[in-house]
Design a protein around this motif. Structure first.
Motif, PDB file in Angstrom:
ATOM      1  N   TYR A   1      74.463  -0.727  36.194  1.00 50.78           N
ATOM      2  CA  TYR A   1      73.836  -0.884  37.343  1.00 50.78           C
ATOM      3  C   TYR A   1      73.071  -2.028  37.337  1.00 50.78           C
ATOM      4  O   TYR A   1      72.467  -2.633  36.587  1.00 50.78           O
ATOM      5  N   LEU A   2      73.408  -2.849  38.397  1.00 50.41           N
ATOM      6  CA  LEU A   2      73.205  -4.114  38.387  1.00 50.41           C
ATOM      7  C   LEU A   2      71.620  -4.312  39.374  1.00 50.41           C
ATOM      8  O   LEU A   2      71.514  -3.597  40.134  1.00 50.41           O
ATOM      9  N   VAL A   3      70.761  -5.342  39.039  1.00 55.78           N
ATOM     10  CA  VAL A   3      69.379  -5.304  39.699  1.00 55.78           C
ATOM     11  C   VAL A   3      69.279  -6.876  40.015  1.00 55.78           C
ATOM     12  O   VAL A   3      69.297  -7.890  39.086  1.00 55.78           O
ATOM     13  N   PRO A   4      69.251  -7.235  41.384  1.00 48.24           N
ATOM     14  CA  PRO A   4      69.299  -8.773  41.789  1.00 48.24           C
ATOM     15  C   PRO A   4      67.932  -9.383  41.467  1.00 48.24           C
ATOM     16  O   PRO A   4      66.898  -8.516  41.741  1.00 48.24           O
ATOM     17  N   SER A   5      67.870 -10.555  41.112  1.00 49.78           N
ATOM     18  CA  SER A   5      66.525 -11.111  40.832  1.00 49.78           C
ATOM     19  C   SER A   5      66.287 -11.897  41.988  1.00 49.78           C
ATOM     20  O   SER A   5      67.050 -12.776  42.383  1.00 49.78           O
TER      21      SER A   5
ATOM     22  N   VAL B   1      64.509   8.009  25.618  1.00 48.00           N
ATOM     23  CA  VAL B   1      64.740   6.936  26.433  1.00 48.00           C
ATOM     24  C   VAL B   1      65.743   7.325  27.698  1.00 48.00           C
ATOM     25  O   VAL B   1      66.574   7.946  27.534  1.00 48.00           O
ATOM     26  N   ARG B   2      65.330   6.702  28.992  1.00 45.61           N
ATOM     27  CA  ARG B   2      66.318   6.806  30.076  1.00 45.61           C
ATOM     28  C   ARG B   2      67.359   5.624  29.759  1.00 45.61           C
ATOM     29  O   ARG B   2      66.935   4.476  29.541  1.00 45.61           O
ATOM     30  N   CYS B   3      68.707   6.109  30.350  1.00 49.45           N
ATOM     31  CA  CYS B   3      69.674   5.219  30.149  1.00 49.45           C
ATOM     32  C   CYS B   3      70.391   5.405  31.596  1.00 49.45           C
ATOM     33  O   CYS B   3      70.402   6.082  32.085  1.00 49.45           O
ATOM     34  N   PHE B   4      71.139   4.333  31.951  1.00 52.68           N
ATOM     35  CA  PHE B   4      71.971   4.300  33.246  1.00 52.68           C
ATOM     36  C   PHE B   4      73.582   3.988  33.081  1.00 52.68           C
ATOM     37  O   PHE B   4      73.878   3.024  32.359  1.00 52.68           O
ATOM     38  N   ARG B   5      74.450   4.561  33.545  1.00 52.72           N
ATOM     39  CA  ARG B   5      75.720   4.185  33.389  1.00 52.72           C
ATOM     40  C   ARG B   5      76.135   4.724  34.788  1.00 52.72           C
ATOM     41  O   ARG B   5      76.252   5.834  35.408  1.00 52.72           O
TER      42      ARG B   5
ATOM     43  N   ALA C   1      79.808  17.965  35.224  1.00 54.71           N
ATOM     44  CA  ALA C   1      78.748  18.820  34.785  1.00 54.71           C
ATOM     45  C   ALA C   1      77.778  18.500  33.967  1.00 54.71           C
ATOM     46  O   ALA C   1      76.662  18.686  33.722  1.00 54.71           O
ATOM     47  N   ASP C   2      78.527  17.912  32.789  1.00 54.33           N
ATOM     48  CA  ASP C   2      77.535  17.209  31.652  1.00 54.33           C
ATOM     49  C   ASP C   2      77.373  15.748  31.889  1.00 54.33           C
ATOM     50  O   ASP C   2      77.196  15.123  30.802  1.00 54.33           O
ATOM     51  N   ARG C   3      77.311  15.229  32.981  1.00 58.68           N
ATOM     52  CA  ARG C   3      77.098  13.571  33.097  1.00 58.68           C
ATOM     53  C   ARG C   3      76.334  13.564  34.172  1.00 58.68           C
ATOM     54  O   ARG C   3      76.770  13.981  35.346  1.00 58.68           O
ATOM     55  N   GLN C   4      75.255  12.779  34.378  1.00 59.69           N
ATOM     56  CA  GLN C   4      74.572  12.172  35.009  1.00 59.69           C
ATOM     57  C   GLN C   4      74.539  10.634  35.108  1.00 59.69           C
ATOM     58  O   GLN C   4      74.730   9.933  34.073  1.00 59.69           O
ATOM     59  N   PRO C   5      74.262   9.860  36.256  1.00 59.06           N
ATOM     60  CA  PRO C   5      74.137   8.316  36.191  1.00 59.06           C
ATOM     61  C   PRO C   5      72.848   7.715  35.526  1.00 59.06           C
ATOM     62  O   PRO C   5      72.781   6.864  35.099  1.00 59.06           O
ATOM     63  N   GLU C   6      71.819   8.467  35.491  1.00 65.58           N
ATOM     64  CA  GLU C   6      70.579   8.357  34.651  1.00 65.58           C
ATOM     65  C   GLU C   6      70.351   9.506  33.825  1.00 65.58           C
ATOM     66  O   GLU C   6      70.355  10.554  34.169  1.00 65.58           O
TER      67      GLU C   6
ATOM     68  N   SER D   1      72.396   1.792  27.106  1.00 64.33           N
ATOM     69  CA  SER D   1      71.747   2.113  25.830  1.00 64.33           C
ATOM     70  C   SER D   1      70.747   1.239  25.227  1.00 64.33           C
ATOM     71  O   SER D   1      71.009  -0.087  25.804  1.00 64.33           O
ATOM     72  N   PRO D   2      69.846   1.332  24.472  1.00 66.31           N
ATOM     73  CA  PRO D   2      68.927   0.213  23.801  1.00 66.31           C
ATOM     74  C   PRO D   2      69.485  -0.390  22.610  1.00 66.31           C
ATOM     75  O   PRO D   2      69.014  -0.854  21.846  1.00 66.31           O
ATOM     76  N   GLN D   3      70.833  -0.412  22.674  1.00 65.38           N
ATOM     77  CA  GLN D   3      71.709  -0.559  21.454  1.00 65.38           C
ATOM     78  C   GLN D   3      71.251  -1.853  20.813  1.00 65.38           C
ATOM     79  O   GLN D   3      70.815  -1.967  19.544  1.00 65.38           O
ATOM     80  N   MET D   4      71.322  -3.224  21.368  1.00 64.83           N
ATOM     81  CA  MET D   4      71.123  -4.398  20.741  1.00 64.83           C
ATOM     82  C   MET D   4      69.666  -4.616  20.492  1.00 64.83           C
ATOM     83  O   MET D   4      69.196  -5.213  19.671  1.00 64.83           O
ATOM     84  N   PHE D   5      68.896  -3.769  21.301  1.00 67.66           N
ATOM     85  CA  PHE D   5      67.368  -4.002  21.125  1.00 67.66           C
ATOM     86  C   PHE D   5      66.923  -3.132  20.058  1.00 67.66           C
ATOM     87  O   PHE D   5      65.930  -3.683  19.135  1.00 67.66           O
ATOM     88  N   LYS D   6      67.452  -1.990  19.559  1.00 73.88           N
ATOM     89  CA  LYS D   6      66.976  -1.511  18.511  1.00 73.88           C
ATOM     90  C   LYS D   6      67.403  -2.154  17.284  1.00 73.88           C
ATOM     91  O   LYS D   6      66.801  -1.756  16.198  1.00 73.88           O
TER      92      LYS D   6
END
Length: 605
Positions: free
Chosen positions: A175-179, A212-216, A222-227, A192-197
Motif C-alpha cells: 500500500y503506497l502513501v504519497p508524500s 503490530v499492524r501490517c498491510f498487504r 476468510a483468513d486474510r485481511q488487507p490490514e 512486516s517490520p522485517q528489516m527494522f527488527k
C-alpha cells in the motif's frame, strides 16, 4: 455492571446503565432486560410502588440507553432464570433516566438468526453489541495481554517500528502513501517490520517484540485481511530451538487466557517429511498420514492400472466415514480430477474386485478399519522422471506432484465428511483437539516458471544451511536454470502449524553482508538493483551484526481458532469485506481534486 449482580447484593442500592435488550409490559408491571458488555440484569417497574418510573418505562424501546437507580431484590423461587448469572436477582427501580433514544435498528443484538454479513458490517456498531462479538473482542484482549506479559517477563522489549517506510515489494503488493513534501515520492505501509527488527538486533536490543499492524494489498479470503495484526519477535544469538521455546511459551499463556491448555514441546518435522507424509507443508495431524502402498501391488498390476512404477502410490485414509451413497460418490468425483500427473482411484472397491491381494495388503498397511474411506493416488504412466535431488532432500519434483495432489484431496475429503468422523471439533468445545507442529528446513528458493527465475520461498533475509553454502555458490552462476543447484538449498526457516493452519513463519536471518549479496544475486538482482532497494540494510550489515533470528505469528488467526470462528471478520472489530471495502465508513473513496493536486497525482480511470 449489569452482569455483576448476585444474591449477596440483595438489599443494596445500585445504579445500572446500559441498553434496553428487551421490554415486557404486563400492565401494572414492566420488566426491562438491561444489557452492557458484562451481561444482562432484570429491572422491575411496579406502577403501585412508583408510578412516575413506570410511566417513563412505557416509552422505552430496544437499544434505548438508560440509567436505573433501585434496590437489589431476590427473585421468587419460581421466577429464577438459571440461564444467566444474574438470574437469581432483579433490580426494583426507584428512578429511570433516559440517556438516549434509538431508531429501530436494522437488526437487534439479541437476534438469534443472523442477518447477512454486508448488513452486519455496515452497521458494525450494532453487530459488535452482540454477546458473541463482545466475547471474541474480550478474548482477543486477554490473549494479547497474556502474550505481552509473557514476553516482557522473558526480557523482551516492546519497540514500535515505523508505519511509513520505503517500498521494497516482496510477494504481496505494498500500500503506497504519497508524500506531499517530496512530490512524486511515496512511502509504503509495511507488510512486516522485517528489516527494522533486524536493524534493532544490529542496534543491540537483543530481544524485541511487537504486536503490530501490517498491510498487504492482496486478494482476500476468510483468513486474510488487507490490514492485520501479527506477534512479531526477534532475538540475537539464537538457535532455532530457542525461538521455538519462546513461541511455545507465549502460546501456552495465550491459550490459558482463553481457558484452554496445550502441551509442549510441539513435535517437529522436516519439510520434505511433511510433503512425503501429508502432501502439504502445513499438515493437519488430526488425520492419518499417507501410507506408501506401491509395494502392495505386483508390477503387472501397476502396468494394468497405467501407473508409473517409479513414482509413489499412496493410500489416503479418512476414518469412520462409513459407506458412501451413490449420490455422495457422484458428489465427490469432481475432487478426483487429476492434476500434475496424478491418477486417482476413488473407488477402492474397484481395486478390491480386480486386485484382491493388493487390496488386502493396502487395507492392512494403512490400518483401515470398517467404515474408513480409502482412496489411492498414483502417478500416471506418462509422468516423466526428473533429476534426483542431493541425498539430504527426500522429495523430487515429480514425486511432489503426486504428494501435493493427494494432500489436497486428503484435506478436502476430511472436511467434506468432518461431521461424520468428528475429528474437526469447533473451538469453544473443551474437547477440541489442538495438534501443533513445527515444520523445518524449507527449500530456500522456488522456481517461478512464468518469470523464469528463482524467488525466495520465505523472504530474502532467511539464512541458508551452512552445509548448503557450496550449492548456493554454484547456484548463483545458473540463476535462470530450473535445474540449478539452488533447488537443493535448504533454508533455516520454520513454520508453526496448528490443525492444518499456519500460525506463523520465521527463520534464522542472514547476518553477513557477503551472504546477503549472494542471495540477492540468486534472486536475479543486479548489484545496482540490490543497492537501490536494500542499500541501507546492506550497509548496516557491515557494522558488526550479531547472528539473529525470529518469527511472526498472526494474532487474528490465533484468536479466530480459539473463538471457533469461520472468518477473521468475527474477531476483528472493524474488518474489510472480500473486496477490501469498509462498509461502515464507506472506504476507500475518491478524494477531491484539491488533495490530488497537492500530491501531484492524476487519476487515470
Amino acid at each position: 455492571m449489569c452482569g455483576a449482580l448476585r444474591p449477596s447484593d440483595a438489599g443494596k442500592k445500585a445504579v445500572l446503565m446500559g441498553w434496553v435488550n428487551r421490554r415486557r409490559d404486563l400492565g401494572s408491571i414492566i420488566f426491562i432486560d438491561l444489557r452492557d458488555r458484562t451481561g444482562v440484569a432484570q429491572v422491575v417497574l411496579n406502577r403501585e410502588l412508583n408510578s412516575a418510573a413506570h410511566d417513563k418505562a412505557n416509552v422505552l424501546r430496544n437499544e434505548y440507553v438508560i440509567a436505573v437507580l433501585g434496590t437489589v431484590k431476590l427473585r421468587d423461587a419460581d421466577t429464577i432464570n438459571k440461564n444467566i448469572p444474574t438470574g437469581e436477582v432483579e433490580l426494583v427501580a426507584d428512578e429511570i433516566r433516559i440517556l438516549n433514544d434509538s431508531k429501530q435498528p436494522p437488526f437487534l443484538p439479541s437476534d438469534t438468526a443472523l442477518t447477512n454479513e454486508e448488513t452486519r458490517l455496515k452497521y458494525r456498531y450494532i453487530d459488535l453489541r452482540r454477546d458473541v462479538m463482545q466475547f471474541n473482542i474480550e478474548m482477543r484482549h486477554r490473549v494479547a495481554k497474556a502474550i505481552r506479559d509473557y514476553l516482557s517477563g522473558q526480557g523482551f522489549f516492546e519497540i514500535e517500528t515505523p508505519f511509513m517506510t520505503r517500498s521494497t515489494p516482496e510477494g504481496a503488493r505494498d500500500y503506497l502513501v504519497p508524500s506531499r513534501v517530496q512530490p512524486g515520492a511515496f512511502y509504503a505501509l509495511p507488510q512486516s517490520p522485517q528489516m527494522f527488527k533486524q536493524i534493532l538486533m544490529i542496534s543491540g536490543f537483543d530481544k524485541y517484540f511487537q504486536i503490530v499492524r501490517c498491510f498487504r494489498d492482496e486478494d482476500l479470503r476468510a483468513d486474510r485481511q488487507p490490514e492485520f495484526t501479527q506477534i512479531d519477535l526477534e532475538m540475537s544469538y539464537p538457535q532455532p530451538e530457542r525461538v521455538w521455546e519462546v513461541v511455545e511459551g507465549f502460546l501456552v499463556a495465550a491459550f490459558k487466557a482463553a481457558g484452554l491448555e496445550i502441551k509442549t514441546p510441539f513435535p517437529r518435522m522436516d519439510y520434505d517429511e511433511a510433503i512425503r507424509l501429508y502432501g502439504i507443508d502445513k499438515p493437519d495431524l488430526r488425520l492419518p498420514a499417507f501410507t506408501d502402498v506401491r509395494e502392495c501391488f505386483a508390477p503387472e498390476n501397476l502396468q494394468q492400472l497405467a501407473v508409473n512404477q517409479n513414482l509413489p502410490v499412496v493410500a489416503i485414509r479418512i476414518p469412520s466415514v462409513g459407506e458412501l451413497s451413490r449420490a455422495e460418490r457422484d458428489s465427490v468425483k469432481p475432487l478426483f480430477i487429476s492434476k500434475g500427473g496424478a491418477k486417482v482411484f476413488e473407488d477402492f472397491k474397484r481395486i478390491e474386485k480386480n486386485f484382491p491381494d493388493a487390496a488386502a495388503k493396502i487395507a492392512a498397511k494403512s490400518r483401515a478399519q470398517a467404515g474408513d474411506l480409502l482412496v489411492v493416488v498414483a502417478g500416471s504412466a506418462q509422468t516423466g522422471e526428473q533429476t534426483a535431488l542431493p541425498s539430504h532432500r527426500k522429495v523430487t519434483p515429480s514425486e511432489l506432484a503426486i504428494y501435493a495432489s493427494a494432500g489436497l484431496l486428503r484435506i478436502t475429503l476430511a472436511q467434506k465428511y468432518a461431521e461424520r468422523h468428528g475429528l474437526f471439533k469447533k473451538s469453544g468445545d473443551p474437547a477440541k483437539d489442538f495438534r501443533f507442529l513445527w515444520v523445518t528446513n524449507f527449500p530456500m528458493f522456488e522456481w517461478y516458471e512464468g518469470e523464469k527465475q528463482w524467488n525466495a520461498a520465505h523472504h530474502p533475509f532467511t539464512s541458508p544451511h551452512e552445509e548448503d553454502m557450496s550449492l548456493l555458490e554454484k547456484g548463483v552462476e545458473s540463476v535462470n536454470d530450473p535445474q540449478s543447484p539452488l533447488s537443493a538449498v535448504r533454508a533455516l526457516a520454520y513454520d508453526v502449524v496448528l490443525n492444518g493452519t499456519e500460525l506463523g513463519s520465521g527463520s534464522i536471518r542472514i547476518h553477513r553482508q557477503d551472504v546477503q549479496r549472494r542471495i540477492f544475486r540468486a534472486l536475479g538482482m543486479s548489484e545496482e538493483e540490490a543497492k537501490a532497494r536494500f542499500g541501507f540494510f546492506l550497509e548496516a550489515l557491515e557494522y558488526g551484526t550479531p547472528p539473529h533470528g525470529g518469527i511472526a505469528l498472526g494474532l487474528d488467526r490465533i484468536v479466530m481458532i480459539l473463538a471457533g470462528a469461520e472468518s477473521l471478520r468475527e474477531v476483528i472489530p472493524f474488518p474489510k469485506t472480500a473486496r477490501a471495502v469498509d462498509l461502515m465508513v464507506d472506504a476507500p473513496t475518491p478524494v477531491g481534486e484539491k488533495q490530488l493536486k497537492e500530491l501531484g497525482i492524476i487519476v487515470k480511470k
